[in-house]
Write a protein that holds these residues in place. Structure first.
Motif, PDB file in Angstrom:
ATOM      1  N   PHE A 363       0.840  -1.214   0.000  1.00 23.33           N
ATOM      2  CA  PHE A 363       0.000   0.000   0.000  1.00 23.33           C
ATOM      3  C   PHE A 363       0.870   1.258   0.000  1.00 23.33           C
ATOM      4  CE2 PHE A 363      -2.353   3.496   1.821  1.00 23.33           C
ATOM      5  CZ  PHE A 363      -3.610   3.369   1.259  1.00 23.33           C
ATOM      6  N   LEU A 364       1.866   1.285   0.857  1.00 22.61           N
ATOM      7  CA  LEU A 364       2.716   2.481   0.967  1.00 22.61           C
ATOM      8  C   LEU A 364       3.528   2.703  -0.309  1.00 22.61           C
ATOM      9  CD1 LEU A 364       3.875   2.102   4.659  1.00 22.61           C
ATOM     10  CD2 LEU A 364       2.442   3.923   3.746  1.00 22.61           C
ATOM     11  N   LYS A 365       3.857   1.623  -0.993  1.00 25.88           N
ATOM     12  CA  LYS A 365       4.617   1.753  -2.239  1.00 25.88           C
ATOM     13  C   LYS A 365       3.770   2.376  -3.345  1.00 25.88           C
ATOM     14  CE  LYS A 365       7.672  -0.935  -5.224  1.00 25.88           C
ATOM     15  NZ  LYS A 365       8.217  -2.283  -5.537  1.00 25.88           N
ATOM     16  N   LYS A 366       2.507   1.982  -3.395  1.00 27.56           N
ATOM     17  CA  LYS A 366       1.648   2.481  -4.485  1.00 27.56           C
ATOM     18  C   LYS A 366       0.958   3.806  -4.144  1.00 27.56           C
ATOM     19  CE  LYS A 366      -2.745   0.218  -3.432  1.00 27.56           C
ATOM     20  NZ  LYS A 366      -3.919  -0.459  -3.975  1.00 27.56           N
ATOM     21  N   GLU A 367       0.874   4.145  -2.842  1.00 22.70           N
ATOM     22  CA  GLU A 367       0.213   5.383  -2.431  1.00 22.70           C
ATOM     23  C   GLU A 367       1.116   6.580  -2.731  1.00 22.70           C
ATOM     24  OE1 GLU A 367      -2.223   8.114  -1.444  1.00 22.70           O
ATOM     25  OE2 GLU A 367      -2.926   6.041  -1.301  1.00 22.70           O
ATOM     26  N   LYS A 368       0.660   7.476  -3.586  1.00 19.67           N
ATOM     27  CA  LYS A 368       1.497   8.589  -4.050  1.00 19.67           C
ATOM     28  C   LYS A 368       1.180   9.924  -3.369  1.00 19.67           C
ATOM     29  CE  LYS A 368       3.537   5.915  -6.999  1.00 19.67           C
ATOM     30  NZ  LYS A 368       4.876   5.394  -6.655  1.00 19.67           N
ATOM     31  N   SER A 369       0.062  10.027  -2.695  1.00 19.11           N
ATOM     32  CA  SER A 369      -0.336  11.314  -2.123  1.00 19.11           C
ATOM     33  C   SER A 369       0.587  11.706  -0.970  1.00 19.11           C
ATOM     34  CB  SER A 369      -1.775  11.248  -1.607  1.00 19.11           C
ATOM     35  OG  SER A 369      -1.848  10.335  -0.544  1.00 19.11           O
ATOM     36  N   ASN A 546      -6.464  13.200   4.505  1.00 18.88           N
ATOM     37  CA  ASN A 546      -5.714  12.281   5.379  1.00 18.88           C
ATOM     38  C   ASN A 546      -6.586  11.211   6.023  1.00 18.88           C
ATOM     39  OD1 ASN A 546      -2.910  13.435   5.354  1.00 18.88           O
ATOM     40  ND2 ASN A 546      -4.063  15.261   5.913  1.00 18.88           N
ATOM     41  N   ALA A 547      -7.757  11.605   6.493  1.00 17.20           N
ATOM     42  CA  ALA A 547      -8.652  10.641   7.147  1.00 17.20           C
ATOM     43  C   ALA A 547      -9.087   9.556   6.162  1.00 17.20           C
ATOM     44  CB  ALA A 547      -9.872  11.353   7.722  1.00 17.20           C
ATOM     45  N   GLN A 548      -9.397   9.965   4.934  1.00 17.17           N
ATOM     46  CA  GLN A 548      -9.844   9.016   3.922  1.00 17.17           C
ATOM     47  C   GLN A 548      -8.730   8.042   3.530  1.00 17.17           C
ATOM     48  OE1 GLN A 548     -13.113   9.190   3.255  1.00 17.17           O
ATOM     49  NE2 GLN A 548     -12.840   7.221   2.235  1.00 17.17           N
ATOM     50  N   ILE A 549      -7.501   8.569   3.434  1.00 18.58           N
ATOM     51  CA  ILE A 549      -6.357   7.715   3.059  1.00 18.58           C
ATOM     52  C   ILE A 549      -6.066   6.700   4.157  1.00 18.58           C
ATOM     53  CG2 ILE A 549      -3.846   7.745   2.659  1.00 18.58           C
ATOM     54  CD1 ILE A 549      -4.401  10.480   1.179  1.00 18.58           C
ATOM     55  N   LYS A 551      -8.261   5.470   6.293  1.00 21.51           N
ATOM     56  CA  LYS A 551      -9.337   4.474   6.232  1.00 21.51           C
ATOM     57  C   LYS A 551      -9.103   3.493   5.078  1.00 21.51           C
ATOM     58  CE  LYS A 551     -13.056   7.138   8.405  1.00 21.51           C
ATOM     59  NZ  LYS A 551     -14.315   7.881   8.218  1.00 21.51           N
ATOM     60  N   LYS A 552      -8.655   4.030   3.961  1.00 17.35           N
ATOM     61  CA  LYS A 552      -8.373   3.192   2.790  1.00 17.35           C
ATOM     62  C   LYS A 552      -7.237   2.208   3.099  1.00 17.35           C
ATOM     63  CE  LYS A 552      -6.455   4.863  -1.080  1.00 17.35           C
ATOM     64  NZ  LYS A 552      -6.257   5.609  -2.342  1.00 17.35           N
ATOM     65  N   TYR A 553      -6.214   2.694   3.797  1.00 19.07           N
ATOM     66  CA  TYR A 553      -5.080   1.843   4.187  1.00 19.07           C
ATOM     67  C   TYR A 553      -5.546   0.700   5.095  1.00 19.07           C
ATOM     68  CZ  TYR A 553      -1.194   0.499   7.260  1.00 19.07           C
ATOM     69  OH  TYR A 553      -0.297  -0.210   8.014  1.00 19.07           O
ATOM     70  N   LEU A 554      -6.324   1.027   6.124  1.00 18.35           N
ATOM     71  CA  LEU A 554      -6.775   0.006   7.073  1.00 18.35           C
ATOM     72  C   LEU A 554      -7.727  -0.992   6.414  1.00 18.35           C
ATOM     73  CD1 LEU A 554      -7.217   2.366  10.135  1.00 18.35           C
ATOM     74  CD2 LEU A 554      -5.545   0.511   9.946  1.00 18.35           C
ATOM     75  N   SER A 555      -8.518  -0.493   5.480  1.00 24.95           N
ATOM     76  CA  SER A 555      -9.419  -1.372   4.737  1.00 24.95           C
ATOM     77  C   SER A 555      -8.619  -2.327   3.841  1.00 24.95           C
ATOM     78  CB  SER A 555     -10.376  -0.527   3.896  1.00 24.95           C
ATOM     79  OG  SER A 555     -11.196  -1.345   3.123  1.00 24.95           O
ATOM     80  N   TYR A 556      -7.537  -1.804   3.270  1.00 23.76           N
ATOM     81  CA  TYR A 556      -6.687  -2.608   2.381  1.00 23.76           C
ATOM     82  C   TYR A 556      -6.012  -3.762   3.139  1.00 23.76           C
ATOM     83  CZ  TYR A 556      -3.086  -3.713  -1.097  1.00 23.76           C
ATOM     84  OH  TYR A 556      -2.280  -4.367  -2.008  1.00 23.76           O
ATOM     85  N   LEU A 557      -5.719  -3.523   4.410  1.00 23.65           N
ATOM     86  CA  LEU A 557      -5.058  -4.554   5.215  1.00 23.65           C
ATOM     87  C   LEU A 557      -5.964  -5.751   5.502  1.00 23.65           C
ATOM     88  CD1 LEU A 557      -3.126  -2.512   7.933  1.00 23.65           C
ATOM     89  CD2 LEU A 557      -2.195  -3.569   5.888  1.00 23.65           C
ATOM     90  N   SER A 558      -7.277  -5.529   5.464  1.00 24.34           N
ATOM     91  CA  SER A 558      -8.198  -6.614   5.857  1.00 24.34           C
ATOM     92  C   SER A 558      -8.333  -7.673   4.767  1.00 24.34           C
ATOM     93  CB  SER A 558      -9.562  -6.038   6.196  1.00 24.34           C
ATOM     94  OG  SER A 558     -10.102  -5.363   5.097  1.00 24.34           O
TER      95      SER A 558
END
Length: 558
Positions: A363-369, A546-549, A551-558
């Motif tokens: 996730f951190l590799k592909k997240e560009k923001s 930031n809040a949305q990103i 949430k997206k990160y935590l959702s991606y982990l599941s």
């Protein structure tokens, strides 16, 4: 030169006998005898800090590092109440502070005298003890004061909690003498090793050995000398998982230090597979709301808590079955883990951790923001080894829980006693007395709220602040389950367009601001290098949701 007030002379000699030498003083008039005496006494190290709230958190930061009591002195009236936030934090974090407040004579309270309030027992249940001394300088008056001071300071030392000493002073306040006129008696308290008396705890030993799913959960904790070694040995047992938090101050190869990364989106069905049969808790406050929720909603069969000096049962998860009022080191001497029974419990958690770490990296590799999450990924990796990290409350400490970069080599702290934002900067400044490099990572609201902490003559040149400025603190957008109207959210958040630049200019700090990834990477290359001033790096992430990103990160982990 000493104050002519015998009560102050006695206090000084008792503190010296108990090896308490750090005195934080806020300027005033009613506490003039204390100021005169301790600033002139060669054995004490005195600090002058104007803002009482900052001074008290500064003292907390020192005590947090040296693990010994630190004295705070202030004048009467509203000055006393300004110390309250730090006193409550110290009480719940188990930090030893000695608050010495100057007071007006009792007879002039409530007769319209300035700076006269009801100071006796003002902190009530948030101090280990509160004593009211007397101005009586007769032999019996001096004996009475000496006894109370010995008793209360000994409690502060052995229970690691704040105490309050209230001293009334009548005028004249500024008289001095060249010779001490008192020789107070020093009452020692002998520390004793706690142990379990002859009690048949074979049933508990049997439970501990036979349980194939054991979870040791550490909250805010200052470990005994051998505790980390003991826990590392325990972590080799396949039936044991050891969960630690940022504030647990223990590290091991097989410890699980990223609780929320593992379980944030875990559903009840899956939790049933992973939940322990026995939960053993050590330390106090837990940051992870998710682990608290799961352990309360779907509890283990047994919950044991280990720890001294709890007046009430520490039943955090509402299912406490046994409380062991001893230190953990003593407990594990009794519950020897030499016999290991087959279990796949740790293996299951290890497998889950590997899956989550893989997703985390992807996730951190592909997240560009240029978001808080991505920024802190770079920042946490860059913190120097063998340094001290102070974390702001709210979102910053929660982000740190998601990463495990370098945690083994860095001592990290956060004011999780009451979890307020009001003294994070002041505490970090106080902790810099260790002379190690101290880095404070803090959000914008927490920083601006406590910016008076920079009004301080004791900040070393190697002190560093990384300010994450997202324009208002996004935690409420993150934790809120409901989509609230913007008008309501404005009362939860504190939106602003402020920058720390002018504050740094006023206090003669080095300052830099970045708002993109390349600039951040370049700044971090020299941020901790030797400097002739403390350095604040402001990172602007306001363009990202930031809040949305997150949430997206935590959702991606599941």
């Amino acid at each position: 030169m000493y104050s002519s007030k015998k009560i102050v002379q006695s206090l000084g000699e008792i503190l010296k006998a108990k090896s308490i030498f750090n005195i934080i003083i806020s300027p005033g008039s009613r506490n003039a005898p204390i100021i005169i005496h301790f600033t002139q006494h060669k054995d004490f190290k005195t600090y002058s800090i104007v803002d009482e709230r900052c001074a008290s958190f500064f003292a907390l930061g020192i005590a947090q590092q040296i693990r010994k009591p630190v004295v705070i002195s202030c004048t009467s009236g509203s000055a006393v109440v300004n110390c309250y936030p730090a006193i409550t934090e110290a009480f719940y974090q188990k930090i030893p502070l000695i608050l010495v407040t100057a007071d007006r004579p009792k007879e002039i309270v409530d007769v319209f005298e300035g700076q006269s309030i009801h100071q006796e027992n003002i902190f009530q249940k948030h101090v280990e003890t509160s004593i009211q001394l007397t101005e009586d300088e007769s032999e019996s008056g001096i004996w009475y004061n000496d006894r109370l001071m010995n008793e209360s300071i000994n409690k502060c030392i052995f229970k690691n909690k704040p105490i309050h000493i209230n001293i009334p002073f009548s005028e004249p306040l500024y008289n001095t003498t060249n010779h001490l006129q008192v020789k107070p008696k020093i009452i020692k308290t002998i520390p004793v090793q706690n142990y379990i008396e002859t009690y048949n705890y074979k049933k508990e030993q049997h439970i501990w050995k036979k349980c194939k799913k054991k979870m040791i959960l550490l909250g805010l904790y200052y470990p005994e000398k051998n505790m980390e070694k003991i826990l590392r040995k325990l972590s080799l047992d396949p039936s044991i998982v050891i969960f630690t938090e940022t504030t647990s101050h223990v590290y091991g190869k097989f410890f699980f230090s990223n609780i929320d990364q593992l379980i944030f989106n875990m559903n009840p069905k899956k939790w049933i597979i992973f939940k322990p049969h026995i939960l053993l808790t050590i330390g106090i406050h837990i940051i992870s709301k998710k682990i608290k929720f799961l352990l309360r909603k779907y509890p283990p069969i047994y919950h044991w808590h280990i720890g001294k000096h709890y007046e009430n049962y520490p039943d955090t998860y509402y299912k406490l079955t046994t409380y062991w009022p001893i230190n953990p080191e003593s407990f594990f001497k009794i519950f020897d883990n030499s016999t290991i029974f087959p279990s796949d419990y740790r293996k299951k958690w290890d497998k889950l951790r590997k899956e989550k770490k893989k997703k985390h990296k992807h996730f951190l590799k592909k997240e560009k923001s240029f978001s808080d999450l991505k920024v802190l990924f770079f920042v946490f990796k860059a913190i120097p080894n063998n340094s001290i990290l102070q974390l702001g409350n709210s979102m910053i400490v929660r982000y740190y829980q998601l990463f495990d970069e370098k945690k083994y080599s860095i001592k990290s702290y956060c004011n999780r006693g009451t979890s307020g934002i009001d003294g994070c900067v002041s505490t970090a400044v106080g902790s810099s007395v260790t002379k190690k490099t101290v880095t404070l990572i803090i959000g914008d609201i927490s920083f601006f709220y406590d910016s008076n902490a920079l009004w301080n003559n004791y900040i070393p040149k190697n002190f560093r602040i990384i300010l994450i400025n997202n324009g208002g603190g996004n935690i409420f957008r993150f934790i809120s389950e409901k989509q609230l109207p913007e008008k309501i959210l404005n009362f939860f958040e504190t939106k602003h367009i402020l920058s720390a630049e002018k504050i740094c200019e006023m206090y003669h700090w080095k300052y830099e601001k970045v708002s993109n990834q390349n600039a951040l990477k370049n700044s971090l290359l020299f941020f901790w290098k030797k400097s002739n001033k403390p350095f604040l790096l402001e990172i602007n992430t306001q363009k990202s949701n930031n809040a949305q990103i997150l949430k997206k990160y935590l959702s991606y982990l599941s």
